[in-house]
Design a protein around this motif. Structure first.
Motif, PDB file in Angstrom:
ATOM      1  N   ARG A 212       0.391  -1.483  -0.311  1.00  0.00           N
ATOM      2  CA  ARG A 212       0.096  -0.147  -0.415  1.00  0.00           C
ATOM      3  C   ARG A 212       1.087   0.784   0.127  1.00  0.00           C
ATOM      4  N   ALA A 213       2.093   1.006   0.582  1.00  0.00           N
ATOM      5  CA  ALA A 213       2.718   2.386   0.554  1.00  0.00           C
ATOM      6  C   ALA A 213       3.581   2.621  -0.554  1.00  0.00           C
ATOM      7  N   ILE A 214       3.688   1.321  -1.511  1.00  0.00           N
ATOM      8  CA  ILE A 214       4.104   2.203  -2.972  1.00  0.00           C
ATOM      9  C   ILE A 214       3.149   2.410  -3.926  1.00  0.00           C
ATOM     10  N   GLU A 215       2.649   2.141  -3.444  1.00  0.00           N
ATOM     11  CA  GLU A 215       0.850   1.787  -4.428  1.00  0.00           C
ATOM     12  C   GLU A 215       0.749   3.948  -3.748  1.00  0.00           C
ATOM     13  N   LEU A 216       0.587   3.780  -2.986  1.00  0.00           N
ATOM     14  CA  LEU A 216       0.847   5.977  -2.329  1.00  0.00           C
ATOM     15  C   LEU A 216       1.644   6.548  -2.615  1.00  0.00           C
ATOM     16  N   ALA A 217       3.013   5.952  -2.966  1.00  0.00           N
ATOM     17  CA  ALA A 217       4.239   6.750  -3.761  1.00  0.00           C
ATOM     18  C   ALA A 217       4.371   6.840  -5.103  1.00  0.00           C
ATOM     19  N   ARG A 218       3.629   5.736  -5.251  1.00  0.00           N
ATOM     20  CA  ARG A 218       3.907   6.407  -7.053  1.00  0.00           C
ATOM     21  C   ARG A 218       2.421   7.051  -7.284  1.00  0.00           C
ATOM     22  N   MET A 219       1.577   7.085  -6.388  1.00  0.00           N
ATOM     23  CA  MET A 219       0.257   7.519  -6.940  1.00  0.00           C
ATOM     24  C   MET A 219       0.739   9.015  -7.034  1.00  0.00           C
ATOM     25  N   LEU A 220       1.246   9.391  -5.283  1.00  0.00           N
ATOM     26  CA  LEU A 220       2.678  10.778  -5.215  1.00  0.00           C
ATOM     27  C   LEU A 220       3.311  11.048  -5.937  1.00  0.00           C
ATOM     28  N   GLU A 221       3.721  10.387  -6.514  1.00  0.00           N
ATOM     29  CA  GLU A 221       4.396  10.536  -7.739  1.00  0.00           C
ATOM     30  C   GLU A 221       4.750  11.153  -8.687  1.00  0.00           C
ATOM     31  N   ARG A 222       3.321  10.607  -8.973  1.00  0.00           N
ATOM     32  CA  ARG A 222       2.131  10.889 -10.513  1.00  0.00           C
ATOM     33  C   ARG A 222       1.835  12.208 -10.634  1.00  0.00           C
ATOM     34  N   LEU A 223       1.267  12.637  -9.501  1.00  0.00           N
ATOM     35  CA  LEU A 223       0.442  13.934  -8.963  1.00  0.00           C
ATOM     36  C   LEU A 223       1.436  14.885  -8.518  1.00  0.00           C
ATOM     37  N   MET A 224       2.588  14.755  -8.171  1.00  0.00           N
ATOM     38  CA  MET A 224       3.795  15.967  -8.436  1.00  0.00           C
ATOM     39  C   MET A 224       5.448  15.159  -8.575  1.00  0.00           C
ATOM     40  N   PRO A 225       5.340  15.203 -10.892  1.00  0.00           N
ATOM     41  CA  PRO A 225       6.090  14.476 -11.171  1.00  0.00           C
ATOM     42  C   PRO A 225       6.805  15.257 -11.124  1.00  0.00           C
ATOM     43  N   ASP A 226       7.173  17.064 -10.725  1.00  0.00           N
ATOM     44  CA  ASP A 226       8.297  18.132 -10.674  1.00  0.00           C
ATOM     45  C   ASP A 226       9.333  17.613  -9.646  1.00  0.00           C
ATOM     46  N   GLU A 227       8.573  17.213  -8.961  1.00  0.00           N
ATOM     47  CA  GLU A 227       9.078  16.826  -7.012  1.00  0.00           C
ATOM     48  C   GLU A 227      10.397  16.025  -7.045  1.00  0.00           C
ATOM     49  N   PRO A 228      11.649  16.370  -6.636  1.00  0.00           N
ATOM     50  CA  PRO A 228      12.192  15.495  -5.784  1.00  0.00           C
ATOM     51  C   PRO A 228      11.839  14.378  -5.221  1.00  0.00           C
ATOM     52  N   GLU A 229      11.340  15.120  -4.173  1.00  0.00           N
ATOM     53  CA  GLU A 229      11.323  14.039  -2.698  1.00  0.00           C
ATOM     54  C   GLU A 229      10.288  13.197  -2.992  1.00  0.00           C
ATOM     55  N   PRO A 230       9.071  13.188  -3.373  1.00  0.00           N
ATOM     56  CA  PRO A 230       8.510  12.152  -4.029  1.00  0.00           C
ATOM     57  C   PRO A 230       9.000  10.587  -5.215  1.00  0.00           C
ATOM     58  N   LEU A 231       9.857  11.552  -5.597  1.00  0.00           N
ATOM     59  CA  LEU A 231      10.479  10.143  -6.571  1.00  0.00           C
ATOM     60  C   LEU A 231      11.278   9.486  -5.245  1.00  0.00           C
ATOM     61  N   ALA A 232      12.447  10.370  -4.716  1.00  0.00           N
ATOM     62  CA  ALA A 232      13.347   9.937  -3.794  1.00  0.00           C
ATOM     63  C   ALA A 232      12.970   8.777  -3.264  1.00  0.00           C
ATOM     64  N   LEU A 233      11.702   9.165  -2.556  1.00  0.00           N
ATOM     65  CA  LEU A 233      10.331   8.384  -2.049  1.00  0.00           C
ATOM     66  C   LEU A 233      10.278   6.953  -2.267  1.00  0.00           C
ATOM     67  N   LEU A 234       9.485   6.958  -3.877  1.00  0.00           N
ATOM     68  CA  LEU A 234       9.629   5.857  -4.257  1.00  0.00           C
ATOM     69  C   LEU A 234      10.812   4.876  -4.185  1.00  0.00           C
TER      70      LEU A 234
END
Length: 412
Positions: A212-234
């Motif tokens: 579930r955490a990975i699923e949410l991290a993927r959603m956040l990365e798609r939601l904020m594609p220009d932000e490095p931190e969601p990408l880093a978390l994923l």
């Protein structure tokens, strides 16, 4: 009948782990009332235990969602103050387009942002998300947050009351609101993964929570594609997940990173995680990017012995500037103890200083790290005391067996 009951219990338990947040968030969208939604979701699982012996549905999550929403509608219809209860969570215009959809893919993410609204205290945001998104018990929430059970219960209750009183909306924020909301949401998603990575109880890992955490991290990365931190978390979560199979031996025992068979790591997940972490580090050096860098140093090293521990320590040094928490400090000291030629006596002094931190009072990894350092200093008596303390504090049975074996081996 006994066999049927056991099978039903197993299926309901799995459905609770895999589908709790999906069912709950769908009911929240309908009711705009967290307490009512949680009650009806719990009642749906109780009904499943009673009725599924007559036949387990092909789609357990769909069945649970339908029943929970029906229970909620029945409750709302019985209330004479329906018009007053519905606005408790303000409806977002986009929801009106699909009012009858039992499930929407973004429902869990909406619920995360509701739980992490800036009107709530940070500690309440985290506790409420772990309760509602993960379906953790209050005791499990307390264990993840290293706080007492009564404190965890109070935080959850306060957060629910604040959401109702303030009319906090159930929606994903607008683009201009996302930067201010990002850090706490990323923190909570990371904590969800942590809750699954070392679970309370018998199993070492709860893959429903890590998934579930990975699923949410993927959603956040798609939601904020220009932000490095969601990408880093994923990237961080994927690199950690890639090592999952190697963490447990064939007989179900814990295997530390130092002893893992690296050929058992998931190469595909590893490559994706390293790629995303590298991209994030090229765009920023936030705390999740630095954590991902540490994970990357571990997974790209040819072996445990060839890990660049000096570079790992430097990553933790940078983390201590932007995120000076006691757990980061402990991880930094643990890494320092592994640098070739490290002064273990000085390391022990730092560990003893950290033992005075209230946030680490119930953290089993502190005495476990002390025990390891004391063993390497050839002080078995003190090491045994530290292992006993770690055994007492850990909430996971697999870890407890591992620590007990380490303690037993001191006397050989």
């Amino acid at each position: 009948m006994v066999t049927e009951a056991v099978e039903v219990t197993r299926v309901v338990d799995r459905a609770h782990r895999e589908s709790w947040s999906t069912v709950l968030s769908s009911v929240v969208r309908l009711t705009r009332d967290l307490d009512l939604a949680e009650d009806c979701t719990q009642d749906a699982f109780v009904q499943a235990l009673r009725t599924w012996p007559d036949g387990i549905p092909d789609n357990p999550a769909g069945w649970l969602t339908t029943v929970a929403r029906r229970l909620a509608l029945d409750r709302l219809r019985r209330e004479t103050n329906l018009r007053r209860k519905l606005p408790l969570l303000v409806e977002h215009p986009a929801d009106a387009e699909h009012p009858d959809d039992a499930e929407q893919p973004t429902d869990p993410l909406r619920l995360v942002f509701t739980c992490c609204h800036p009107a709530l205290a940070r500690e309440s945001q985290v506790a409420l998300t772990l309760r509602l998104i993960c379906g953790l018990t209050t005791r499990e929430v307390a264990a993840v947050l290293l706080i007492g059970e009564a404190t965890a219960a109070a935080r959850i209750t306060r957060a629910k009351k604040k959401i109702a009183a303030a009319g906090i909306p159930y929606r994903i924020p607008a683009d201009h609101e996302l930067p201010a909301r990002m850090d706490v949401v990323l923190t909570v998603v990371h904590l969800v993964y942590t809750a699954g990575y070392v679970a309370t109880g018998v199993e070492l890992t709860r893959t429903d929570l890590t998934g579930r955490a990975i699923e949410l991290a993927r959603m956040l990365e798609r939601l904020m594609p220009d932000e490095p931190e969601p990408l880093a978390l994923l990237g961080l979560l994927l690199m950690t997940e890639a090592r999952g199979d190697a963490r447990v031996s064939a007989d179900g025992e814990l295997v530390l990173l130092a002893d893992q068979d690296r050929s058992r790591w998931d190469v595909k997940l590893l490559a994706e995680g390293v790629s995303r972490a590298t991209a994030a580090l090229q765009r920023g050096h936030g705390r999740f990017a630095l954590q991902a860098a540490v994970a990357g140093l571990h997974v790209t090293a040819p072996s445990w012995e060839k890990t660049d521990w000096g570079q790992v320590v430097r990553m933790y040094d940078a983390m201590m500037v932007s995120w000076p928490t006691p757990i980061v400090a402990l991880n930094r000291v643990a890494a320092r103890s592994l640098v070739p030629g490290a002064d273990l006596e000085a390391v022990l002094v730092e560990l003893d200083a950290l033992s005075k931190e209230p946030a680490l009072a119930t953290y089993a990894y502190l005495p476990a790290t002390r025990a390891d350092v004391l063993t390497r200093l050839d002080r078995p008596g003190e090491a045994a005391e530290a292992y006993e303390q770690a055994i007492h504090l850990t909430a996971n049975e697999t870890e407890r067996r591992f620590l007990t074996t380490r303690l037993t081996n001191l006397n050989r």
